[in-house]
Design an enzyme around this catalytic site. Structure first.
Site, mmCIF file in Angstrom:
data_model
loop_
_atom_site.group_PDB
_atom_site.id
_atom_site.type_symbol
_atom_site.label_atom_id
_atom_site.label_comp_id
_atom_site.label_asym_id
_atom_site.label_seq_id
_atom_site.Cartn_x
_atom_site.Cartn_y
_atom_site.Cartn_z
ATOM 1 N N TRP A 45 0.837 -1.210 0.000
ATOM 2 C CA TRP A 45 0.000 0.000 0.000
ATOM 3 C C TRP A 45 0.860 1.243 0.000
ATOM 4 C CZ3 TRP A 45 -1.246 4.064 3.552
ATOM 5 C CH2 TRP A 45 -0.544 4.025 4.750
ATOM 6 N N THR A 87 -0.764 9.787 24.704
ATOM 7 C CA THR A 87 -1.551 8.556 24.561
ATOM 8 C C THR A 87 -1.772 7.924 25.931
ATOM 9 O OG1 THR A 87 -0.423 8.267 22.460
ATOM 10 C CG2 THR A 87 -1.757 6.442 23.213
ATOM 11 N N HIS A 129 9.297 5.287 10.193
ATOM 12 C CA HIS A 129 8.988 4.167 9.300
ATOM 13 C C HIS A 129 10.200 3.820 8.446
ATOM 14 C CE1 HIS A 129 4.592 4.405 10.018
ATOM 15 N NE2 HIS A 129 4.879 5.665 10.255
ATOM 16 N N SER A 179 -12.293 13.162 -2.244
ATOM 17 C CA SER A 179 -13.451 12.871 -1.402
ATOM 18 C C SER A 179 -13.150 13.172 0.061
ATOM 19 C CB SER A 179 -13.845 11.403 -1.584
ATOM 20 O OG SER A 179 -14.713 11.008 -0.565
ATOM 21 N N SER A 180 -11.968 12.721 0.527
ATOM 22 C CA SER A 180 -11.612 12.939 1.937
ATOM 23 C C SER A 180 -11.476 14.416 2.252
ATOM 24 C CB SER A 180 -10.274 12.274 2.248
ATOM 25 O OG SER A 180 -10.385 10.893 2.106
#
Lengths: 537, 300
Positions: free
Chosen positions: A143, A328, A303, A169-170
């Site tokens: 992806w 968090t 990443h 769209s987002s």
């Protein structure tokens, strides 16, 4: 005179009668919300079917079912469909349905654009999924679409166009949400009186607007590299393949928070309801979401610890990533404190929320471990990472969406769902999802890379357990479908306006099912009726 | 898996937990039902830091989930609990912000040390260039003990029995592929990388076509092999042995079939091996020159 006009207005604006008029031409936030949710559920099953192919091939060592290339198409499509087709649209659906109800607005600020932003989605996904039937095959480069590998694929143009459509769209959805929240609140609904869910979406919408264009830029550069002889990412032409990764993850890291911040909002609505106690530390919760959103922009290179970054860069990104644990942690502690001293009952939405807190935290723990760059040299691109992000995205994002569906189904449909079947769905899901993903931690630590169609026999047992968990989890979701269909069409148990004893907030002051039009007259805000009570301690 | 298999698994699991959590075992390659990372076979290892982070997470998890379960048990409506009114406690919020920050500073210090030692490739006595191709590795020996190596390099790809077995519906049994009692399905190559033990080796890692990642778990790291970029990393293996790994970056359809084998041998044995390789390279070069001359001469 003015009064008469308002009255007339009422008479002529029920739900449109024709199917086409009602569902295709819709400008009503509730109908569009439903469309988004139904679409997301369909995509959840399509993406799930791809996952079943993956788990079936990995059931035992040796290639039994599919060719390696098709396996790569499945991993790629599974991710794209689940992220852009299932998780994100279902959050947008929840936003469409609930934000106007929660802030006391009659509809979204830009209803016609709302229709457009939904109807782009089915076209984008038809385009994306159609590549599977093309001669060159679908995308098979993951992806993340890292070049140069992704440029070897024949379907890149279709995929890029689909990604552009999803992005458009987002962005339209995000603009609509921001405009609604900032302009359409009922008088007295101050920003710091908004439900946490509305806050979480406001922040998420800004993330979307900031990063979707970045993705669009990255994939456009792929397109020109492939077809117009540019060399952005081609080393032989002076380009740099790592440049793509920087741009992609500048989008991609905030993207993973786009898929979890609304979940924080949902859980912050549900736990107070079933603990019958306002959320602990409302302002801290809002501030924590905002901090996480800010930090998400400066951690992308975690990443990429294994691409050979300079040591100074590795240290900066490591520290910044570790910092995310603080806000968090605050959120998790606050949810626990909300339960502490409460008067709890354990209906299905609450069960999913509790599972969310525990399992999402486990995903957070492995996230903290991954943040440590020297250890990440070992974890990176292994099944440990697969386990990590599935704990965060399945038992995190997906569980929160299921919790939300159970929580608000009575408001949407006017009927109560079957609590027994809801609980069966919950227990079946929560057990199987752990059978599915927990052994993947062991596989990764033992040395199994991700995205491989076949493996050494040393990895056989845990893969078999994981696959059994996978089929079981997949089958469990059919119960979910059954519960929803039963609730909407067959349930005889009518829902009260305030469907849950401890539910607070404006959405519970309107009838169940919520009428086609609500809040034609702005509601009066009583602090006692807000989910988090008085904010001025 | 038969029921006997499950029994085996449970006992192996218990044994594995005991071994893995009691400080690691000297296992170098993936073993059935392995639960944890191993210390590996090299001087540098993230194992210690991994275990510290793991235990930090386990302890925090026990405290937080413990508190949650107590709350769920004590404060349930069915036990007559009545909701309290408080929604805020500044003191508590400061405490649970500061404690995690202290833990993180401790972890960050540890990780920074690990990173610094990993990044230090100075003082190496040997250089090997690793190139990733779809779907094989090339190894070139660049220098050893300060002297350039004369033309020693070769391709290394999945060995043939694994390759036949992994074909779709081959009906061959992956369990049967063994080398010295270790089941090597998909983890064996035709020509392993041979290295000496007790020597700091610097790797230069590049990509030939797409991005690959060179990963041998026993060495404790992976490094991407990227076209146009030369990455470096180092290792110093402590024990002779065969260390197995795989490509760790999706690189196309045969990404799963791109193993890595590092054969570590005593220094003397390595030097002998290297000399033989250099001689072979010389013979080959001579043969090539001899062949090439008659062809070019008439044209000249």
């Amino acid at each position: 005179m003015a009064h008469d006009a308002t009255h007339d207005h009422h008479e002529h604006h029920g739900a449109p009668q024709g199917f086409f008029q009602r569902w295709v031409m819709s400008t009503n936030h509730k109908d569009i919300g439903t469309l988004y949710l139904v679409f997301a559920l369909l995509m959840f099953f399509i993406g799930g079917a791809f996952a079943m192919v993956i788990r079936a091939e990995l059931f035992k060592p040796g290639m039994q079912l599919v060719q390696p290339y098709f396996f790569n198409e499945m991993t790629t499509m599974h991710a794209l469909v689940m992220i852009f087709g299932a998780i994100m649209p279902s959050f947008v659906g929840l936003a469409n349905w609930m934000i106007p109800l929660m802030v006391g607005a009659p509809d979204m600020a830009l209803p016609r654009m709302n229709n457009l932003s939904f109807w782009i989605m089915p076209f984008a996904f038809t385009l994306l999924l159609s590549t599977l039937f093309m001669p060159g095959g679908g995308p098979a480069g993951g992806w993340t679409m890292y070049p140069p590998l992704s440029l070897q694929g024949e379907s890149i143009a279709y995929v890029v166009f689909a990604v552009h459509l999803m992005g458009i769209s987002s962005i339209m959805g995000a603009i609509n949400i921001i405009a609604t929240i900032l302009n359409m609140r009922a008088p007295g609904m101050d920003l710091l009186k908004m439900p946490v869910f509305v806050w979480s979406w406001l922040i998420t919408a800004f993330l979307l607007i900031a990063v979707m264009p970045v993705l669009a830029g990255a994939v456009t550069m792929l397109l020109t590299d492939k077809y117009f002889h540019t060399n952005f990412f081609n080393a032989a032409g002076g380009g740099d393949p790592v440049l793509y990764q920087h741009i992609f993850w500048f989008f991609g890291h905030p993207e993973v928070y786009i898929m979890i911040l609304p979940a924080f909002g949902i859980i912050s609505e549900i736990i107070p309801t079933f603990a019958r106690k306002p959320i602990f530390g409302y302002k801290a919760m809002v501030f924590a979401i905002a901090s996480i959103a800010f930090l998400s922009f400066i951690v992308w290179a975690h990443h990429m610890f294994a691409v050979g970054l300079p040591m100074g860069a590795e240290i900066f990104f490591m520290y910044a990533t570790m910092l995310i644990a603080v806000p968090t942690g605050v959120k998790v502690f606050n949810w626990v404190s909300t339960m502490w001293g409460g008067s709890m009952t354990f209906e299905t939405p609450m069960l999913f929320s509790i599972a969310f807190v525990i399992l999402f935290t486990i995903g957070g723990f492995s996230g903290l471990m991954l943040a440590l760059a020297p250890a990440d040299f070992q974890y990176h691109d292994t099944y440990f990472v697969v386990a990590h992000f599935h704990y965060v995205l399945v038992t995190g994002a997906a569980f929160s969406i299921m919790a939300a569906a159970y929580y608000w189904l009575p408001k949407w449909s006017g009927n109560m769902y079957s609590e027994t079947w809801g609980k069966i769905h919950f227990w079946s899901s929560v057990i199987s999802v752990n059978v599915l993903f927990f052994p993947q931690h062991f596989l990764g630590l033992a040395g199994m890379p991700r995205r491989i169609p076949d493996y050494n026999v040393a990895f056989a047992n845990f893969n078999m357990i994981s696959s059994i968990g996978g089929f079981w989890f997949g089958a469990s979701q059919l119960i979910f479908l059954g519960v929803i269909v039963h609730c909407v069409y067959f349930s005889k148990k009518k829902a009260a306006d305030r469907s849950w004893e401890g539910a607070k907030g404006l959405e519970w002051t309107v009838p169940s099912p919520a009428p086609h039009h609500t809040f034609d007259v702005p509601p009066v805000i009583h602090d006692d009726e807000l989910a988090h009570g008085h904010t001025d301690h | 898996m038969t029921s006997g298999g499950i029994g085996r698994l449970v006992s192996a699991w218990t044994a594995g937990v005991v071994l893995a959590l009691s400080g690691g075992v000297a296992r170098a390659n993936p073993e059935p039902d392995q639960l944890n990372m191993t210390k590996g076979a090299a001087e540098w290892s993230p194992y210690g830091m991994h275990m510290v982070a793991l235990w930090v997470c386990v302890v925090i998890g026990i405290v937080v989930f413990g508190a949650m379960f107590v709350a769920m048990f004590r404060f349930r409506k069915s036990r007559g609990a009545v909701a309290e009114k408080w929604t805020h406690s500044t003191k508590l919020e400061i405490v649970w912000t500061v404690i995690p920050v202290i833990i993180l500073i401790f972890l960050a210090k540890l990780a920074t040390g690990g990173l610094t030692s990993f990044a230090d490739t100075t003082g190496s006595e040997m250089t090997i260039k690793v190139t990733g191709y779809q779907w094989k590795w090339r190894y070139d020996y660049v220098e050893y003990k300060g002297k350039p190596v004369d033309r020693v390099g070769f391709m290394s790809k999945l060995e043939e029995t694994s390759d036949r077995t992994r074909q779709l519906k081959s009906n061959l049994d992956p369990e049967k592929i063994q080398v010295d009692g270790y089941k090597t399905y998909l983890l064996d190559v035709d020509k392993p990388l041979v290295v000496p033990v007790g020597v700091k080796i610097r790797f230069i890692i590049v990509g030939g076509d797409v991005i690959h990642s060179w990963w041998v778990p026993a060495l404790g790291w992976k490094m991407d092999a990227i076209p146009g970029i030369a990455n470096s990393a180092w290792t110093n293996l402590k024990e002779p042995g065969v260390y197995r790994g795989q490509c760790a970056e999706l690189c196309g359809q045969d990404h799963g079939f791109m193993p890595i084998v590092v054969k570590a041998v005593p220094k003397a044995e390595f030097e002998q091996w290297l000399a033989t390789q250099e001689d072979e390279a010389k013979v080959q070069k001579a043969a090539q020159t001899a062949q090439a001359t008659p062809v070019t001469a008439p044209q000249g």
